[in-house]
Design an enzyme around this catalytic site. Structure first.
Site, PDB file in Angstrom:
ATOM      1  CG  ASN A 155      -1.154 -22.090  69.849  1.00 60.78           C
ATOM      2  OD1 ASN A 155      -0.482 -20.940  68.515  1.00 60.78           O
ATOM      3  ND2 ASN A 155      -0.980 -22.267  70.758  1.00 60.78           N
TER       4      ASN A 155
ATOM      5  CE  LYS B 245       1.849 -23.755  71.742  1.00 56.07           C
ATOM      6  NZ  LYS B 245       2.228 -24.578  72.667  1.00 56.07           N
TER       7      LYS B 245
END
Length: 253
Positions: free
Chosen positions: A9, A11
């Protein structure tokens, strides 16, 4: 056999050029994925099509979005629907990440709507659940997580659940440098599996992939992934460094 997954991930990090370089560096490591093993890259929305094109010829590599809208379509400026994600070839979508819950006040009911829309669009949700520090300190984490599961997933059919991945996030161990012990991770993963078994049956629980999402690193991934109910990881910071991410993937075993 359950799928074993490492999902990165990103982000809100990296430019497009940096993201492209990161994916290329991961691919150049020459990873050999065993049957049932997957690598998922969750990029920011603008990079999804590029990531998809880079990974399309690599079996076992998939692309995820980090979120989707809770409505199908309409006057929701700035939102991205599950149908839009499906149209650009997204395979997975992260739903209910602790940061979305905290910063954007996403409730269990909103997340249930997102789960439904993702599944209807043919995208597999990676559903995040987990407790903050005060809940862990009060030793009420099981009840807390059980409520998240019940209110966001228990309306599904057993058939729908087959396309859902769960990621357990001990919120107190995200970006803090703290990590749940292997025993703590296993205990919660086993608890989650037991809740799924109680609702959907033993077979459904046995086939459910449950990822650990709390600051996994190359140094602790092997111990975490060796637990019988830990089926891989949802990786944050370490997924931004190709060598670290590759090292974690190599611990899938």
């Amino acid at each position: 056999m359950r799928k074993k997954i490492v999902a990165g991930n990103w982000k809100m990090n990296l430019t497009l050029a940096q993201g492209e370089q990161l994916i290329n560096d991961i691919l150049q490591a020459g990873l050999k994925l065993a049957e049932g093993q997957e690598v998922v890259v969750a990029t920011p929305f603008p990079y999804l099509t590029k990531a998809k094109s880079l990974l399309k010829n690599y079996p076992g590599f998939f692309v995820a979005a980090q979120n989707c809208a809770s409505e199908k379509s309409g006057a929701y400026t700035g939102e991205v629907s599950a149908e839009m994600l499906q149209s650009v070839g997204v395979d997975y979508v992260i739903i209910g990440h602790s940061e979305r819950r905290e910063y954007f006040q996403e409730s269990n009911a909103i997340l249930a709507k997102k789960i439904d829309l993702a599944l209807a669009a043919g995208i597999k949700p990676i559903f995040c659940c987990g407790e903050p520090l005060e809940v862990r300190q009060a030793e009420t984490q099981n009840a807390f997580v059980a409520k998240q599961l019940e209110e966001s997933l228990f309306h599904l059919t057993e058939e729908q659940l087959k396309n859902v991945v769960i990621a357990y996030e001990p919120i107190w161990a995200i970006g803090t440098g703290l990590t749940a012990s292997a025993a703590q991770a296993q205990d919660m993963h086993a608890f989650i599996r037991s809740q799924i078994a109680n609702k959907f049956g033993r077979e459904a629980a046995l086939h459910l992939t449950i990822l650990y999402g709390g600051s996994a690193k190359p140094g602790n991934a092997a111990e975490l992934f060796s637990n019988p109910d830990v089926d891989g990881g949802l990786i944050g910071g370490a997924s931004l460094v190709a060598s670290d991410f590759v090292a974690i993937i190599q611990h899938l075993g």
